[in-house]
Each structure stands twice: as structure tokens, then as C-alpha cells.
Scaffold this motif. Structure first.
Motif, PDB file in Angstrom:
ATOM      1  N   ILE A 181       0.821  -1.211   0.000  1.00  0.00           N
ATOM      2  CA  ILE A 181       0.000   0.000   0.000  1.00  0.00           C
ATOM      3  C   ILE A 181       0.854   1.260   0.000  1.00  0.00           C
ATOM      4  CG2 ILE A 181      -1.950  -1.124   1.136  1.00  0.00           C
ATOM      5  CD1 ILE A 181      -0.994   0.066   3.772  1.00  0.00           C
ATOM      6  N   HIS A 182       2.155   1.102   0.159  1.00  0.00           N
ATOM      7  CA  HIS A 182       3.067   2.245   0.149  1.00  0.00           C
ATOM      8  C   HIS A 182       4.085   2.046  -0.963  1.00  0.00           C
ATOM      9  CE1 HIS A 182       1.611   3.855   3.974  1.00  0.00           C
ATOM     10  NE2 HIS A 182       1.679   2.631   4.461  1.00  0.00           N
ATOM     11  N   PRO A 183       3.802   2.489  -2.188  1.00  0.00           N
ATOM     12  CA  PRO A 183       4.799   2.353  -3.268  1.00  0.00           C
ATOM     13  C   PRO A 183       6.097   3.051  -2.887  1.00  0.00           C
ATOM     14  CG  PRO A 183       2.678   3.049  -4.127  1.00  0.00           C
ATOM     15  CD  PRO A 183       2.584   3.151  -2.635  1.00  0.00           C
ATOM     16  N   ILE A 184       7.222   2.431  -3.202  1.00  0.00           N
ATOM     17  CA  ILE A 184       8.512   2.987  -2.821  1.00  0.00           C
ATOM     18  C   ILE A 184       8.748   4.352  -3.463  1.00  0.00           C
ATOM     19  CG2 ILE A 184       9.928   1.980  -4.677  1.00  0.00           C
ATOM     20  CD1 ILE A 184      11.942   1.223  -2.421  1.00  0.00           C
ATOM     21  N   SER A 188      11.516   5.503   4.120  1.00  0.00           N
ATOM     22  CA  SER A 188      12.406   6.455   3.454  1.00  0.00           C
ATOM     23  C   SER A 188      13.822   5.893   3.381  1.00  0.00           C
ATOM     24  CB  SER A 188      12.394   7.793   4.195  1.00  0.00           C
ATOM     25  OG  SER A 188      13.232   8.726   3.548  1.00  0.00           O
ATOM     26  N   PHE A 189      14.284   5.286   4.482  1.00  0.00           N
ATOM     27  CA  PHE A 189      15.624   4.696   4.467  1.00  0.00           C
ATOM     28  C   PHE A 189      15.716   3.583   3.433  1.00  0.00           C
ATOM     29  CE2 PHE A 189      18.329   1.156   5.887  1.00  0.00           C
ATOM     30  CZ  PHE A 189      19.560   1.766   5.743  1.00  0.00           C
ATOM     31  N   LEU A 190      14.703   2.735   3.354  1.00  0.00           N
ATOM     32  CA  LEU A 190      14.727   1.632   2.392  1.00  0.00           C
ATOM     33  C   LEU A 190      14.752   2.147   0.957  1.00  0.00           C
ATOM     34  CD1 LEU A 190      12.240  -0.926   3.998  1.00  0.00           C
ATOM     35  CD2 LEU A 190      14.736  -1.015   3.951  1.00  0.00           C
ATOM     36  N   ALA A 191      14.009   3.212   0.693  1.00  0.00           N
ATOM     37  CA  ALA A 191      14.013   3.796  -0.651  1.00  0.00           C
ATOM     38  C   ALA A 191      15.393   4.320  -1.004  1.00  0.00           C
ATOM     39  CB  ALA A 191      12.974   4.916  -0.730  1.00  0.00           C
ATOM     40  N   ASN A 192      16.065   4.959  -0.053  1.00  0.00           N
ATOM     41  CA  ASN A 192      17.406   5.489  -0.295  1.00  0.00           C
ATOM     42  C   ASN A 192      18.441   4.361  -0.358  1.00  0.00           C
ATOM     43  OD1 ASN A 192      17.513   8.691  -0.128  1.00  0.00           O
ATOM     44  ND2 ASN A 192      15.911   7.995   1.252  1.00  0.00           N
ATOM     45  N   LEU A 193      18.286   3.350   0.493  1.00  0.00           N
ATOM     46  CA  LEU A 193      19.186   2.198   0.465  1.00  0.00           C
ATOM     47  C   LEU A 193      19.146   1.511  -0.895  1.00  0.00           C
ATOM     48  CD1 LEU A 193      21.018   0.122   2.004  1.00  0.00           C
ATOM     49  CD2 LEU A 193      18.881  -1.097   2.572  1.00  0.00           C
ATOM     50  N   THR A 194      17.947   1.403  -1.474  1.00  0.00           N
ATOM     51  CA  THR A 194      17.783   0.703  -2.742  1.00  0.00           C
ATOM     52  C   THR A 194      18.519   1.394  -3.884  1.00  0.00           C
ATOM     53  OG1 THR A 194      15.636  -0.103  -1.980  1.00  0.00           O
ATOM     54  CG2 THR A 194      16.058  -0.255  -4.327  1.00  0.00           C
ATOM     55  N   LEU A 195      18.721   2.704  -3.794  1.00  0.00           N
ATOM     56  CA  LEU A 195      19.481   3.414  -4.821  1.00  0.00           C
ATOM     57  C   LEU A 195      20.896   2.848  -4.929  1.00  0.00           C
ATOM     58  CD1 LEU A 195      18.618   7.168  -4.158  1.00  0.00           C
ATOM     59  CD2 LEU A 195      17.683   5.679  -5.919  1.00  0.00           C
ATOM     60  N   ILE A 233      19.596  -5.952  -1.601  1.00  0.00           N
ATOM     61  CA  ILE A 233      19.075  -5.974  -0.231  1.00  0.00           C
ATOM     62  C   ILE A 233      17.932  -4.971  -0.081  1.00  0.00           C
ATOM     63  CG2 ILE A 233      20.790  -4.304   0.630  1.00  0.00           C
ATOM     64  CD1 ILE A 233      20.751  -5.765   3.296  1.00  0.00           C
ATOM     65  N   GLY A 234      18.038  -3.834  -0.775  1.00  0.00           N
ATOM     66  CA  GLY A 234      16.969  -2.836  -0.703  1.00  0.00           C
ATOM     67  C   GLY A 234      15.671  -3.355  -1.263  1.00  0.00           C
ATOM     68  N   SER A 235      15.730  -4.073  -2.394  1.00  0.00           N
ATOM     69  CA  SER A 235      14.517  -4.620  -3.004  1.00  0.00           C
ATOM     70  C   SER A 235      13.884  -5.685  -2.122  1.00  0.00           C
ATOM     71  CB  SER A 235      14.835  -5.209  -4.387  1.00  0.00           C
ATOM     72  OG  SER A 235      15.258  -4.218  -5.283  1.00  0.00           O
TER      73      SER A 235
END
Length: 232
Positions: free
Chosen positions: A145-148, A199-206, A211-213
Motif C-alpha cells: 500500500i506504500h509504493p517505494i 524512506s531509508f529503504l528507498a534510499n538504500l535501494t538506490l 538488499i533494498g529490493s
């Protein structure tokens, strides 16, 4: 039997590559194209260019002091490594894209020479293992329900990328994780504020897309690559 989701108390880059390799390669083809090069410097420059493009995409850029922005290097700065005859693709297969990206970007700006030591690779792997142990979700996965995409790059991190200060961007990512844990009881994800976590996960995925995905999937921010329509 339903497909099992890989969950482990240990950070295993090989399992994450198995689960997310095709998905990430589809999303970031320029990085995987540069992986075939024998030059770590070329891959490093491609990573920085890719991150700059993401940082620029549809986001407001804060005003910086005149002269703050670093010029783009005309040619890749030299990258040396402790491992003899290592290639970018070989190291990717050994330690995974997440560790490799941190090793190439964390210590100095892209326009300066870089030396990758065996200890630095271990250090980045240990940090990602801590991130994994802290945030791995063992409960039932929530509905997405929360798109990255709702959580854009952090402003300080984004500005650092736009100024070619990739080392500062990585430092900010680590600071975000440190801030995330403040007030959490014994690193319990249930005690972490959800917006800060997402927010951290979205930035980590960059920087660390495997691991971010996986973590983003576990928290309902993305769909899995085996889900119909996930590559749209």
C-alpha cells in the motif's frame, strides 16, 4: 507448495542476487552493461552517473552556494584493488552488487583515485549484515500500500550526488540508518517509525538494490519479480 521467501538472520548476497538479479538488471541496465568492462573505474563512473540521473528525476534541487558543485570528471579516476587480476564482473559474482557499489562509492569522490582493500569489502558487508539483521521482516508480508516511489531520495543525499560527492551521499545513508535506530528498543523494527523506515529503504535501494529490493518487498513497498506485472 507455495514459493518460499528467502529470509535469514545473515546477509547473503548470493541468495539476493538469485531472487532479484533479473528485476534489478531490468531497472538498472546501464550498471550491468558496465559490469562487463574490465575497468572498475568505468563501473564506478557509471554508478555515479546512474545515481545522478535518479536524483535529478522529477525532484526539487536545493540551492547550493556558488562553486559547491564539482565538475564532472572527463575520464574515470584510477581504481586499484588488493585482489590481483580482479574484474568488476568477477567481484560482483563474489561479493554482490550491494557490497561492490558501496566499495566503489563510499570513501572518496568519483573524480579522485580509489583503492579498494579486502578490509573495506568486509566492512561494507558487515554494515549490510547489520542492516539485514535489524530490519529483516519475519512476520506476514503486508499488502503493498506504500509504493517505494512515494519516498524520494533524501535531500542531503540527493544534493551530494548532484555535486559528485558520492562519498558524502553514502555517509548520509549510514547516518539515516543510525537515526532510524535511535529510540528503537534493542533494534526492534516494531519500535521504528514507519515513514523513516520506508524512506531509508528507498534510499538504500538506490545504492544497494538487491538488499533494498528484498527488504522493501518484505515491508510491502514493491512487488516481487515473480509477481505478474512487477516489471512494469
Amino acid at each position: 507448495m507455495a514459493k518460499a521467501v528467502y529470509i535469514s538472520p545473515e546477509y547473503n548476497p548470493h541468495s539476493l542476487k538469485r531472487d532479484w538479479g533479473f528485476f534489478v538488471e531490468t531497472k538498472r541496465p546501464d550498471i550491468f552493461g558496465a559490469m562487463s568492462s574490465t575497468s572498475f573505474a568505468t563501473l564506478r563512473q557509471t554508478l555515479v552517473r546512474s545515481l545522478r540521473e535518479i536524483a535529478l528525476a522529477g525532484h526539487v534541487i536545493s540551492t547550493n552556494k556558488e562553486g559547491d558543485s564539482k565538475p564532472k570528471p572527463s575520464s574515470p579516476a584510477k581504481v586499484t584493488i588488493d585482489i590481483p587480476e580482479a574484474t568488476a564482473n568477477a567481484l560482483y559474482n563474489e561479493v554482490g552488487l550491494d557490497v561492490l557499489t558501496l566499495a566503489l562509492l563510499a570513501d572518496v569522490p568519483v573524480h579522485r583515485p580509489l583503492h579498494i582493500s579486502h578490509n573495506s569489502l568486509i566492512g561494507h558487508w558487515r554494515w549490510l549484515r547489520l542492516v539485514w539483521r535489524t530490519l529483516v521482516q519475519t512476520k506476514t508480508r503486508p499488502a503493498a500500500i506504500h509504493p517505494i516511489e512515494e519516498f524520494p531520495p533524501d535531500q542531503i543525499l540527493r544534493d551530494a550526488l548532484l555535486e559528485n560527492r558520492n562519498n558524502v551521499a553514502i555517509a548520509q545513508l549510514r547516518q539515516m540508518f543510525h537515526d532510524l535506530l535511535e529510540g528503537a528498543c534493542e533494534r526492534d523494527p516494531e519500535q521504528i517509525e514507519s515513514d523513516k523506515l520506508y524512506s531509508f529503504l528507498a534510499n538504500l535501494t538506490l545504492f544497494c538494490p538487491f538488499i533494498g529490493s528484498e527488504l522493501s518487498y518484505q515491508y510491502g513497498l514493491v512487488e516481487a519479480p515473480w509477481t505478474k506485472g512487477s516489471l512494469k
